[in-house]
Design a protein around this motif. Structure first.
Motif, PDB file in Angstrom:
ATOM      1  N   VAL A  50      64.431  84.058  46.088  1.00  0.00           N
ATOM      2  CA  VAL A  50      64.117  83.497  47.393  1.00  0.00           C
ATOM      3  C   VAL A  50      62.628  83.188  47.455  1.00  0.00           C
ATOM      4  N   ARG A  51      62.282  82.112  48.156  1.00  0.00           N
ATOM      5  CA  ARG A  51      60.870  81.808  48.340  1.00  0.00           C
ATOM      6  C   ARG A  51      60.211  82.855  49.222  1.00  0.00           C
ATOM      7  N   ARG A  52      59.015  83.282  48.862  1.00  0.00           N
ATOM      8  CA  ARG A  52      58.281  84.253  49.667  1.00  0.00           C
ATOM      9  C   ARG A  52      58.152  83.760  51.108  1.00  0.00           C
ATOM     10  N   SER A  53      57.871  82.477  51.272  1.00  0.00           N
ATOM     11  CA  SER A  53      57.652  81.922  52.606  1.00  0.00           C
ATOM     12  C   SER A  53      58.885  82.027  53.494  1.00  0.00           C
ATOM     13  N   SER A  54      60.069  82.165  52.882  1.00  0.00           N
ATOM     14  CA  SER A  54      61.305  82.217  53.668  1.00  0.00           C
ATOM     15  C   SER A  54      61.567  83.583  54.280  1.00  0.00           C
ATOM     16  N   ILE A  55      60.922  84.620  53.774  1.00  0.00           N
ATOM     17  CA  ILE A  55      61.156  85.958  54.332  1.00  0.00           C
ATOM     18  C   ILE A  55      59.865  86.649  54.759  1.00  0.00           C
ATOM     19  N   ALA A  56      58.720  85.990  54.561  1.00  0.00           N
ATOM     20  CA  ALA A  56      57.438  86.604  54.919  1.00  0.00           C
ATOM     21  C   ALA A  56      57.396  86.894  56.418  1.00  0.00           C
ATOM     22  N   GLY A  57      56.965  88.105  56.747  1.00  0.00           N
ATOM     23  CA  GLY A  57      56.792  88.491  58.137  1.00  0.00           C
ATOM     24  C   GLY A  57      58.016  89.067  58.804  1.00  0.00           C
ATOM     25  N   ALA A  58      59.208  88.832  58.253  1.00  0.00           N
ATOM     26  CA  ALA A  58      60.431  89.373  58.861  1.00  0.00           C
ATOM     27  C   ALA A  58      60.526  90.870  58.589  1.00  0.00           C
ATOM     28  N   THR A  59      60.923  91.628  59.587  1.00  0.00           N
ATOM     29  CA  THR A  59      61.123  93.067  59.410  1.00  0.00           C
ATOM     30  C   THR A  59      62.538  93.295  58.899  1.00  0.00           C
ATOM     31  N   LEU A  60      62.633  93.742  57.667  1.00  0.00           N
ATOM     32  CA  LEU A  60      63.936  93.964  57.035  1.00  0.00           C
ATOM     33  C   LEU A  60      64.390  95.396  57.285  1.00  0.00           C
ATOM     34  N   ASN A  61      65.687  95.572  57.418  1.00  0.00           N
ATOM     35  CA  ASN A  61      66.217  96.890  57.763  1.00  0.00           C
ATOM     36  C   ASN A  61      67.552  97.099  57.055  1.00  0.00           C
ATOM     37  N   PRO A  62      67.532  97.144  55.720  1.00  0.00           N
ATOM     38  CA  PRO A  62      68.791  97.158  54.957  1.00  0.00           C
ATOM     39  C   PRO A  62      69.470  98.517  54.941  1.00  0.00           C
ATOM     40  N   VAL A  63      70.782  98.480  54.668  1.00  0.00           N
ATOM     41  CA  VAL A  63      71.568  99.697  54.479  1.00  0.00           C
ATOM     42  C   VAL A  63      72.312  99.549  53.161  1.00  0.00           C
ATOM     43  N   GLY A  64      72.209 100.554  52.296  1.00  0.00           N
ATOM     44  CA  GLY A  64      72.973 100.523  51.058  1.00  0.00           C
ATOM     45  C   GLY A  64      72.437  99.532  50.037  1.00  0.00           C
ATOM     46  N   TYR A  65      73.363  98.817  49.359  1.00  0.00           N
ATOM     47  CA  TYR A  65      73.016  98.017  48.195  1.00  0.00           C
ATOM     48  C   TYR A  65      72.904  96.523  48.474  1.00  0.00           C
ATOM     49  N   LYS A  66      73.435  96.030  49.574  1.00  0.00           N
ATOM     50  CA  LYS A  66      73.603  94.587  49.762  1.00  0.00           C
ATOM     51  C   LYS A  66      72.424  93.977  50.507  1.00  0.00           C
ATOM     52  N   ILE A  67      71.338  93.785  49.805  1.00  0.00           N
ATOM     53  CA  ILE A  67      70.129  93.255  50.416  1.00  0.00           C
ATOM     54  C   ILE A  67      70.237  91.764  50.705  1.00  0.00           C
ATOM     55  N   LEU A  68      71.123  91.044  50.007  1.00  0.00           N
ATOM     56  CA  LEU A  68      71.257  89.609  50.231  1.00  0.00           C
ATOM     57  C   LEU A  68      71.591  89.305  51.695  1.00  0.00           C
ATOM     58  N   LEU A  69      72.473  90.095  52.285  1.00  0.00           N
ATOM     59  CA  LEU A  69      72.840  89.904  53.683  1.00  0.00           C
ATOM     60  C   LEU A  69      71.620  90.011  54.584  1.00  0.00           C
ATOM     61  N   GLU A  70      70.782  90.978  54.298  1.00  0.00           N
ATOM     62  CA  GLU A  70      69.587  91.208  55.119  1.00  0.00           C
ATOM     63  C   GLU A  70      68.626  90.033  55.029  1.00  0.00           C
ATOM     64  N   VAL A  71      68.444  89.521  53.821  1.00  0.00           N
ATOM     65  CA  VAL A  71      67.499  88.420  53.617  1.00  0.00           C
ATOM     66  C   VAL A  71      67.983  87.158  54.329  1.00  0.00           C
ATOM     67  N   ILE A  72      69.269  86.852  54.206  1.00  0.00           N
ATOM     68  CA  ILE A  72      69.810  85.661  54.872  1.00  0.00           C
ATOM     69  C   ILE A  72      69.799  85.847  56.391  1.00  0.00           C
ATOM     70  N   GLY A  73      70.183  87.047  56.842  1.00  0.00           N
ATOM     71  CA  GLY A  73      70.306  87.296  58.273  1.00  0.00           C
ATOM     72  C   GLY A  73      68.984  87.317  59.012  1.00  0.00           C
ATOM     73  N   ARG A  74      67.941  87.847  58.386  1.00  0.00           N
ATOM     74  CA  ARG A  74      66.674  88.016  59.098  1.00  0.00           C
ATOM     75  C   ARG A  74      65.583  87.047  58.631  1.00  0.00           C
ATOM     76  N   GLY A  75      65.804  86.395  57.493  1.00  0.00           N
ATOM     77  CA  GLY A  75      64.796  85.470  56.997  1.00  0.00           C
ATOM     78  C   GLY A  75      64.944  84.083  57.585  1.00  0.00           C
TER      79      GLY A  75
END
Length: 414
Positions: free
Chosen positions: A200-225
């Motif tokens: 993922v491009r850094r610019s697409s997720i920069a500044g977003a507060t991520l709050n993942p649970v478990g192993y599936k970080i892809l969901l977090e990046v798409i959902g909050r980025g």
């Protein structure tokens, strides 16, 4: 690209799980201009890590020589995977190693690695060779053509799994279907939302507060980025040759937990929460836990104070019932409401510290509860149970807000 000292380890970032807009400053200013930072989260991968680093280095040296870095983030493996990886930095100068001793979990490990990364593109790949390294160049090519994210998928042309049982296939597809029901706006954008292999491009997720649970970080990046265009590349998921599998039933529970949290955080409630600067979703979880405490509290209040049972004085009964309810609420809040904090502060001393803070704050709330109970019961509604419910509601708001600010926060790191 700067060269790190062979015996050095990366400092573990602390605080919120946010990716900075610009790479962290380094000794060599030119090292900030790196195309790719690839994070390899590990736990008990001593038998695999040498091979992983060798293969990835050969592949990337051919495609983007001198324009990448590998970051191994190890969760203090008992087999000392981090030590083996650190010894490889003498041979592979583009390799950096982070050893986490106070946090656990694949998703947070990836984010901590990205926080220390210097690349314009951030990626993740498993440390067990189940993700075929040769797909990296295809993912990177998709990013270079303009995609904000490139995901390796088992469910597009060229993708598949090597030797999964029917049950495992069924669980995987069932998890995807459940996700489409709970969070269609996120899972509907990719064919393989369970993938842990992407860039993922850094610019697409920069500044977003991520709050993942478990192993599936892809969901977090798409959902909050801020991910607009997503490209998918087919790959065949291979069974591991060495080491032990990390797949357990807890992963599926964490997945469902993550879906619900994302739904609360990115849906209408999430927008309301952002608008009024109040964590509505977390408060709802706190409230649900409080309901279990209400059941405990009301049951014990009846057993202790009712004339047909022990007939103890109302105030004394309320104090005993309230304290037991506090213990119940702490346990549930620690594993659910504030799991993102407690999972990184898991040692028993840290948990006991949170409990003492929670107890003191809730005892103050209990005093407030008792005062409101007596005021309502003696001057407004002479029904002990309705008066108790009103008192509980007032104390709940107090308990949530003060605990949010004081009890569940990262306060101790090594």
């Amino acid at each position: 690209m700067s060269i790190i000292e062979p015996d050095s380890l990366l400092s573990v970032p602390t605080g919120a799980l946010q990716i900075p807009e610009l790479p962290p400053s380094t000794v060599d200013a030119g090292s900030e201009n790196i195309l790719l930072s690839l994070v390899i989260p590990t736990y008990k991968e001593r038998d695999n890590i040498k091979n992983v680093v060798r293969i990835l280095s050969q592949l990337l040296d051919e495609s983007i020589p001198g324009n990448y870095e590998l970051i191994v983030v190890d969760d203090d493996s008992p087999d000392r995977t981090w030590e083996v990886a650190e010894s490889l930095t003498r041979e592979y100068r583009q390799l950096r190693v982070m050893r986490r001793q106070n946090e656990r979990g694949l998703s947070s490990a990836v984010i901590r690695g990205w926080q220390a990364a210097r690349g314009r593109v951030l990626g993740v790949i498993d440390g067990d060779l189940q993700h075929p390294p040769e797909v990296l160049t295809q993912l990177l090519r998709a990013i270079q053509k303009g995609a904000d994210m490139a995901v390796a998928s088992r469910h597009v042309d060229g993708g598949g799994v090597s030797s999964w049982s029917f049950i495992r296939r069924f669980l995987s597809r069932g998890a995807q279907l459940l996700g489409l029901i709970i969070l269609p706006d996120v899972l509907g954008r990719v064919s393989d939302p369970m993938s842990g292999y992407f860039m993922v491009r850094r610019s697409s997720i920069a500044g977003a507060t991520l709050n993942p649970v478990g192993y599936k970080i892809l969901l977090e990046v798409i959902g909050r980025g801020k991910v607009r265009e997503i490209a998918e590349v087919g790959y065949v998921f291979c069974e591991r040759v060495k080491g032990e599998s990390k797949v357990t039933s807890k992963q599926y529970i964490d997945y469902i937990h993550h879906l619900v949290r994302l739904r609360l955080g990115t849906g209408r409630l999430g927008k309301i929460s952002q608008r009024i600067n109040f964590p509505v979703g977390r408060f709802l979880r706190f409230g649900l836990v409080g309901l279990s405490g209400v059941f405990v509290d009301m049951t014990l209040l009846y057993l202790l104070s009712d004339p047909s049972t022990l007939a103890l004085p109302l105030t004394r009964s309320k104090i005993i019932a309230g304290e037991i309810a506090i213990i119940n609420n702490f346990l549930w809040n620690d594993v659910w409401t504030f799991a993102d904090v407690s999972s990184g502060q898991y040692e028993w001393r840290q948990r006991m510290k949170r409990f003492l803070k929670f107890n003191i704050i809730c005892l103050a709330g209990l005093v407030l509860n008792v005062l409101v109970l007596n005021l309502v019961f003696n001057f407004i509604i002479q029904n002990r149970y309705i008066a108790n419910l009103i008192a509980i509601a007032v104390a709940t708001v107090w308990n949530f807000w003060v605990n949010l600010k004081l009890s569940w926060r990262v306060t101790q790191v090594k």
